[in-house]
Motif scaffolding. Structure first.
Motif, short mmCIF file in Angstrom:
data_model
loop_
_atom_site.label_atom_id
_atom_site.label_comp_id
_atom_site.label_asym_id
_atom_site.label_seq_id
_atom_site.Cartn_x
_atom_site.Cartn_y
_atom_site.Cartn_z
N LYS A 281 2.86 -15.76 0.07
CA LYS A 281 2.59 -14.71 1.06
C LYS A 281 3.16 -13.38 0.60
O LYS A 281 2.57 -12.31 0.82
N ILE A 282 4.31 -13.42 -0.03
CA ILE A 282 4.91 -12.20 -0.58
C ILE A 282 4.04 -11.66 -1.70
O ILE A 282 3.77 -10.46 -1.78
N SER A 283 3.56 -12.55 -2.56
CA SER A 283 2.74 -12.12 -3.69
C SER A 283 1.40 -11.55 -3.23
O SER A 283 0.82 -10.70 -3.91
N ARG A 284 0.90 -12.02 -2.08
CA ARG A 284 -0.39 -11.52 -1.59
C ARG A 284 -0.37 -10.02 -1.36
O ARG A 284 -1.40 -9.35 -1.43
N SER A 285 0.82 -9.48 -1.11
CA SER A 285 0.91 -8.03 -0.86
C SER A 285 0.62 -7.22 -2.12
O SER A 285 0.43 -6.01 -2.05
N HIS A 286 0.58 -7.92 -3.26
CA HIS A 286 0.30 -7.22 -4.52
C HIS A 286 -1.10 -7.50 -5.04
O HIS A 286 -1.43 -7.20 -6.18
N ALA A 313 -2.22 -4.40 -1.86
CA ALA A 313 -3.23 -4.99 -0.99
C ALA A 313 -3.28 -4.41 0.41
O ALA A 313 -3.86 -5.01 1.30
N GLN A 314 -2.72 -3.20 0.63
CA GLN A 314 -2.66 -2.69 2.00
C GLN A 314 -3.97 -2.06 2.48
O GLN A 314 -4.12 -1.73 3.65
N GLY A 315 -4.91 -1.87 1.57
CA GLY A 315 -6.18 -1.27 1.95
C GLY A 315 -7.22 -2.29 2.34
O GLY A 315 -6.94 -3.49 2.48
N LEU A 316 -8.45 -1.78 2.52
CA LEU A 316 -9.57 -2.64 2.88
C LEU A 316 -9.87 -3.60 1.72
O LEU A 316 -9.68 -3.27 0.55
N GLU A 317 -10.38 -4.78 2.05
CA GLU A 317 -10.64 -5.78 1.02
C GLU A 317 -11.69 -5.30 0.01
O GLU A 317 -12.65 -4.61 0.38
N PRO A 318 -11.51 -5.65 -1.26
CA PRO A 318 -12.42 -5.19 -2.31
C PRO A 318 -13.89 -5.52 -2.07
O PRO A 318 -14.77 -4.82 -2.56
N LYS A 319 -14.16 -6.58 -1.31
CA LYS A 319 -15.56 -6.98 -1.10
C LYS A 319 -16.37 -5.91 -0.37
O LYS A 319 -17.61 -5.92 -0.40
N TYR A 320 -15.69 -4.94 0.30
CA TYR A 320 -16.39 -3.88 1.03
C TYR A 320 -16.61 -2.63 0.19
O TYR A 320 -17.21 -1.66 0.67
N TYR A 321 -16.14 -2.63 -1.06
CA TYR A 321 -16.15 -1.40 -1.87
C TYR A 321 -17.55 -0.81 -2.01
O TYR A 321 -17.77 0.38 -1.76
N GLU A 322 -18.51 -1.61 -2.41
CA GLU A 322 -19.87 -1.09 -2.63
C GLU A 322 -20.47 -0.56 -1.32
O GLU A 322 -21.28 0.36 -1.33
N LYS A 335 -4.29 11.34 -1.43
CA LYS A 335 -4.21 10.37 -2.52
C LYS A 335 -3.09 9.36 -2.23
O LYS A 335 -2.02 9.73 -1.77
N GLY A 336 -3.39 8.09 -2.50
CA GLY A 336 -2.39 7.05 -2.31
C GLY A 336 -2.44 6.41 -0.94
O GLY A 336 -1.61 5.54 -0.63
N THR A 337 -3.41 6.83 -0.12
CA THR A 337 -3.54 6.26 1.21
C THR A 337 -4.40 4.98 1.15
O THR A 337 -5.47 4.98 0.54
N PRO A 338 -3.95 3.90 1.78
CA PRO A 338 -4.80 2.71 1.84
C PRO A 338 -6.08 3.03 2.61
O PRO A 338 -6.03 3.68 3.65
N PHE A 339 -7.19 2.61 2.09
CA PHE A 339 -8.47 2.86 2.75
C PHE A 339 -8.68 1.77 3.80
O PHE A 339 -8.79 0.60 3.47
N THR A 340 -8.70 2.17 5.08
CA THR A 340 -8.81 1.21 6.17
C THR A 340 -10.00 1.54 7.06
O THR A 340 -10.62 2.61 6.98
N LYS A 341 -10.30 0.64 7.98
CA LYS A 341 -11.42 0.83 8.90
C LYS A 341 -11.15 1.98 9.88
O LYS A 341 -12.08 2.51 10.49
N ASP A 342 -9.89 2.36 10.05
CA ASP A 342 -9.56 3.47 10.94
C ASP A 342 -10.01 4.80 10.34
O ASP A 342 -10.23 5.76 11.06
N ILE A 343 -10.13 4.83 9.01
CA ILE A 343 -10.52 6.06 8.33
C ILE A 343 -12.03 6.22 8.35
O ILE A 343 -12.57 7.28 8.61
N ILE A 344 -12.74 5.13 8.11
CA ILE A 344 -14.19 5.16 8.11
C ILE A 344 -14.68 3.74 8.38
O ILE A 344 -14.13 2.77 7.89
#
Length: 349
Positions: A281-286, A313-322, A335-344
């Motif tokens: 679980k700790i490693s998942r954060s990376h 891993a604090q941003g949106l999951e990679p599967k949503y990138y495209e 720059k450096g902000t996790p991309f989340t659903k709150d942003i878009i």
């Protein structure tokens, strides 16, 4: 012998046997010392052999009874066994010594008189040697005692093993353990064929293991990783001792290391488990996620230049990138902000 009784359990620990064989060198005190050393090295069981030169062969030096190759070349069978056997008057005392220090005691009988003798001293299980797999009358007699039987299978064909197993079962005895074995001294990796052990488990539906005559502990540890529930290894105080078996036997420090490696292998095999451990679980954060990698203004499109899939891993999951590429930002993003659903949102505007 509780360790044997639990071997049908897939989660049971491997049962590790130290084979004394001829390594006592004809000295009772050394036999006792070997028992203590085996216990200290982590063995679950000390094994001896019950025969005399006269019960296992005859005193004859013609071509049929002379060894012509290998490490015992030039010996007659009688002379070899005379050097190697464990005096029967020792054996009850050795068993009591093993009982006293808490290590199981096992022996291989080579004829019916040996079985009767071992019954008298109340052994709890029997070992059948590879060379005796074809001695069906002996196997039948051992099986009739109703005790667990560990059978090595070096040199034996599938038909011979099948006949021996069926003989045991016809006596109403289903307490059978089969060991893969290469009856060469020492064995080489190319002759080990450990996959046969797995096939024997499938064919006979019994716990399997390895009687290991190879040097070192690689074969034994590998066998355990493949599902071996019993490991048998020849054990001596020193390979410098001039005994019939010392040249391929394991010294106490080596045996102890083998036991350690086997126990590590068992821990590593663990159980079937898809749950995430606390450390994982700790490693998942990376892990990777979508991050803003360049300042973005409100109304600016999201591109491969200003958002990327990177660690952590604090941003949106990679599967949503495209899906988010080409969408428009609702706000200024640094720059450096996790991309989340709150942003878009995934759907965009």
């Amino acid at each position: 012998m509780k360790g044997l009784k639990n071997l049908n359990n897939n989660n049971s620990k491997c049962y590790i046997i130290a084979e004394m064989s001829a390594n006592h060198g004809g000295k009772f005190e050394k036999a006792v010392e070997i028992i203590h050393a085996a216990k200290e090295a982590g063995a679950d069981c000390i094994k001896i052999q019950t025969y005399t030169p006269d019960t296992i062969t005859i005193d004859c030096d013609n071509e049929y009874f002379t060894i012509n190759e290998g490490s015992w070349k030039g010996e007659t069978l009688y002379s070899l066994y005379k050097k190697a056997y464990t005096p029967w008057q020792w054996q009850d005392r050795l068993k009591k010594e093993a009982d006293k220090i808490g290590i199981d005691f096992l022996s291989t009988p080579f004829d019916k008189t040996a079985v009767d003798f071992l019954e008298d001293i109340e052994v709890e299980a029997y070992k059948i040697a590879s060379f005796e797999v074809v001695d069906i009358p002996l196997i039948k007699y051992i099986a009739s005692k109703g005790k667990p039987i560990i059978m090595s299978t070096g040199m034996a064909t599938l038909d011979e093993i099948t006949e021996a197993v069926n003989t045991i079962r016809k006596e109403g005895n289903n307490k059978i353990f089969i060991l893969k074995c290469s009856s060469a001294y020492p064995s080489i990796p190319e002759n080990m064929n450990l996959n046969t052990m797995i096939d024997m488990k499938k064919n006979f539906n019994v716990p399997v293991g390895l009687s290991d005559h190879s040097l070192g502990s690689i074969a034994a540890t590998t066998a355990v990783a493949m599902g071996a529930k019993i490991i048998e290894k020849h054990f001596c105080l020193s390979r410098e001792d001039d005994t019939a078996d010392s040249f391929f036997s394991m010294e106490p420090n080596e045996f102890k290391e083998m036991v350690h490696n086997i126990r590590l292998a068992e821990r590593a095999m663990g159980k079937i488990n898809y749950e995430i451990s606390e450390k994982e679980k700790i490693s998942r954060s990376h892990r990777k996620s979508i991050f803003v990698v360049r300042d973005i203004k409100k109304g600016e499109k999201l591109t491969r230049e200003n958002i990327r899939v990177i660690r952590p891993a604090q941003g949106l999951e990679p599967k949503y990138y495209e899906q988010v590429l080409g969408k428009v930002s609702k706000t200024d993003i640094k720059k450096g902000t996790p991309f989340t659903k709150d942003i878009i949102s995934i759907e965009g505007d």
